[in-house]
Design an enzyme around this catalytic site. Structure first.
Site, PDB file in Angstrom:
ATOM      1  N   LYS A  54       0.842  -1.202   0.000  1.00 39.17           N
ATOM      2  CA  LYS A  54       0.000   0.000   0.000  1.00 39.17           C
ATOM      3  C   LYS A  54       0.878   1.253   0.000  1.00 39.17           C
ATOM      4  CE  LYS A  54      -3.738  -2.488   2.215  1.00 39.17           C
ATOM      5  NZ  LYS A  54      -4.322  -2.994   3.442  1.00 39.17           N
ATOM      6  N   GLN A  98      -5.133  -2.079   9.475  1.00 38.24           N
ATOM      7  CA  GLN A  98      -4.897  -3.374   8.833  1.00 38.24           C
ATOM      8  C   GLN A  98      -5.474  -4.502   9.696  1.00 38.24           C
ATOM      9  OE1 GLN A  98      -3.523  -3.724   5.765  1.00 38.24           O
ATOM     10  NE2 GLN A  98      -3.787  -5.932   5.853  1.00 38.24           N
ATOM     11  N   ASP A 123     -11.423   1.951   3.601  1.00 38.20           N
ATOM     12  CA  ASP A 123     -11.733   0.525   3.450  1.00 38.20           C
ATOM     13  C   ASP A 123     -13.217   0.322   3.128  1.00 38.20           C
ATOM     14  OD1 ASP A 123      -9.779  -1.467   3.610  1.00 38.20           O
ATOM     15  OD2 ASP A 123      -9.508  -1.177   5.766  1.00 38.20           O
TER      16      ASP A 123
HETATM   17  N1  GUN Z   1      -6.581  -7.407   5.646  1.00 40.38           N
HETATM   18  C1  GUN Z   1      -6.795  -8.155   4.533  1.00 40.38           C
HETATM   19  N2  GUN Z   1      -7.526  -7.448   3.645  1.00 40.38           N
HETATM   20  C2  GUN Z   1      -7.767  -6.251   4.201  1.00 40.38           C
HETATM   21  C3  GUN Z   1      -8.467  -5.083   3.761  1.00 40.38           C
HETATM   22  O1  GUN Z   1      -9.021  -5.017   2.661  1.00 40.38           O
HETATM   23  N3  GUN Z   1      -8.476  -4.050   4.620  1.00 40.38           N
HETATM   24  C4  GUN Z   1      -7.873  -4.103   5.829  1.00 40.38           C
HETATM   25  N4  GUN Z   1      -7.959  -3.040   6.613  1.00 40.38           N
HETATM   26  N5  GUN Z   1      -7.232  -5.158   6.275  1.00 40.38           N
HETATM   27  C5  GUN Z   1      -7.169  -6.221   5.450  1.00 40.38           C
END
Ligand code: GUN
Length: 289
Positions: A54, A98, A123
């Site tokens: 990211k 996360q 998200d």
């Molecule tokens: N962990 C795995 N996929 C995601 C996601 O799309 N968002 C977040 N915040 N954590 C994740």
């Protein structure tokens, strides 16, 4: 006949280029560089890889990115305080915690998600944003399903009036995917572990989305010839072998279009996150000016 392969790389590149242009427009209009804050609690290796990806994508599209790495032993109170601080910080336009959180914080995952200002919830997990999606109001949408929709649109695959079947009903993928397809006028069916005679339902699909989490679960006999098959699954079946929820080799012989794993939808998720940060910044800045 072999299916058209929908390469995530190609579409992700296009989405990121569009996001980069919008970042430039924001900079020239407001003299602001949109910022994303990612909170990572603990040292889960897979989460560290996701967070690094990211961070890299932010650099590619010209976004500012802050990674807040908190120790595994972080308390609920400290985590909520950090979210409050980022909610109040005008230089941060997107906040992402996360997941999964460490074991002792698992029980407050909902509370953590709901503490994020919906305007910064890149998200798209906050119930306010989920509600906006369902009612058709502008809001932030979960990245993986939003990426799948963008890919269908960029690939020129029509959705209006088509039969779409989503297998899987998670809050992160299945439910928002179904709502997005519905918003584009598909006739949508959502299947799950209690669905009877699943194959007879999936065989009706012009667009089939697999988000089950079981390796090669969708077999060729479950797919209508010429259908578009989107595989959201990422299953590790050996230390270096990832497969999707779709039996790719067999299904690609009868589908009209198919996403591979790896190299498919996974790449779109990060690209769509960039788009969500840009959208969040545009909405916040338009409100402030
Ligand atoms: N962990 C795995 N996929 C995601 C996601 O799309 N968002 C977040 N915040 N954590 C994740």
């Amino acid at each position: 006949m072999s299916a058209r392969i929908l390469s995530g790389k190609e579409f992700a590149q296009q989405i990121k280029e569009d996001a980069a242009k919008r970042v430039e427009e924001i900079q020239s209009r407001y003299d602001v560089t949109p910022g994303l804050a990612v909170i990572l609690v603990g040292d889960d290796p897979a989460s560290q890889v996701y967070v690094r990806n990211k961070d890299k994508a932010c650099a590619q599209v010209g976004l500012r990115s802050e990674v807040l790495n908190l120790p595994t032993a972080t308390t609920r109170e400290t985590l909520l305080q950090e979210i409050d601080r980022l909610n109040a910080d005008e230089s941060i336009h997107g906040i992402l915690v996360q997941l999964p959180l460490p074991e002792h914080l698992r029980a407050c995952e909902k509370e953590v998600i709901q503490r994020i200002d919906p305007a910064k919830d890149v998200d798209g997990f906050h119930p306010v944003n989920v509600g906006r999606l369902v009612t058709g109001e502008p809001g932030l949408v979960s990245c993986t399903p939003a990426g799948c929709l963008r890919m269908l649109e960029l690939a020129g695959i029509s959705i209006d009036g088509k039969r779409a079947v989503v297998v899987g009903r998670s809050n992160i993928v299945g439910k928002p995917m179904a709502n997005l397809l519905l918003s584009r006028n598909a006739t949508v069916t959502v299947c799950h572990s209690h669905t009877q005679d699943l194959a007879s339902v999936t065989r009706e699909a012009d667009i089939l989305v697999a988000a089950i989490g079981r390796p090669r679960f969708i077999t060729a006999d479950m797919v209508k010839p010429g259908a578009t098959v989107i595989d959201v699954g990422i299953n590790r079946i050996a230390p270096k072998k990832l497969v999707g929820d779709v039996d790719y080799d067999a299904v690609s012989e009868i589908a009209g279009a198919i996403t591979p794993v790896p190299g498919g939808v996974g790449l779109l998720t990060v690209a769509t996150l960039m788009e969500n940060v840009v959208q969040a910044a545009e909405m916040q800045l338009a409100k402030r000016s």
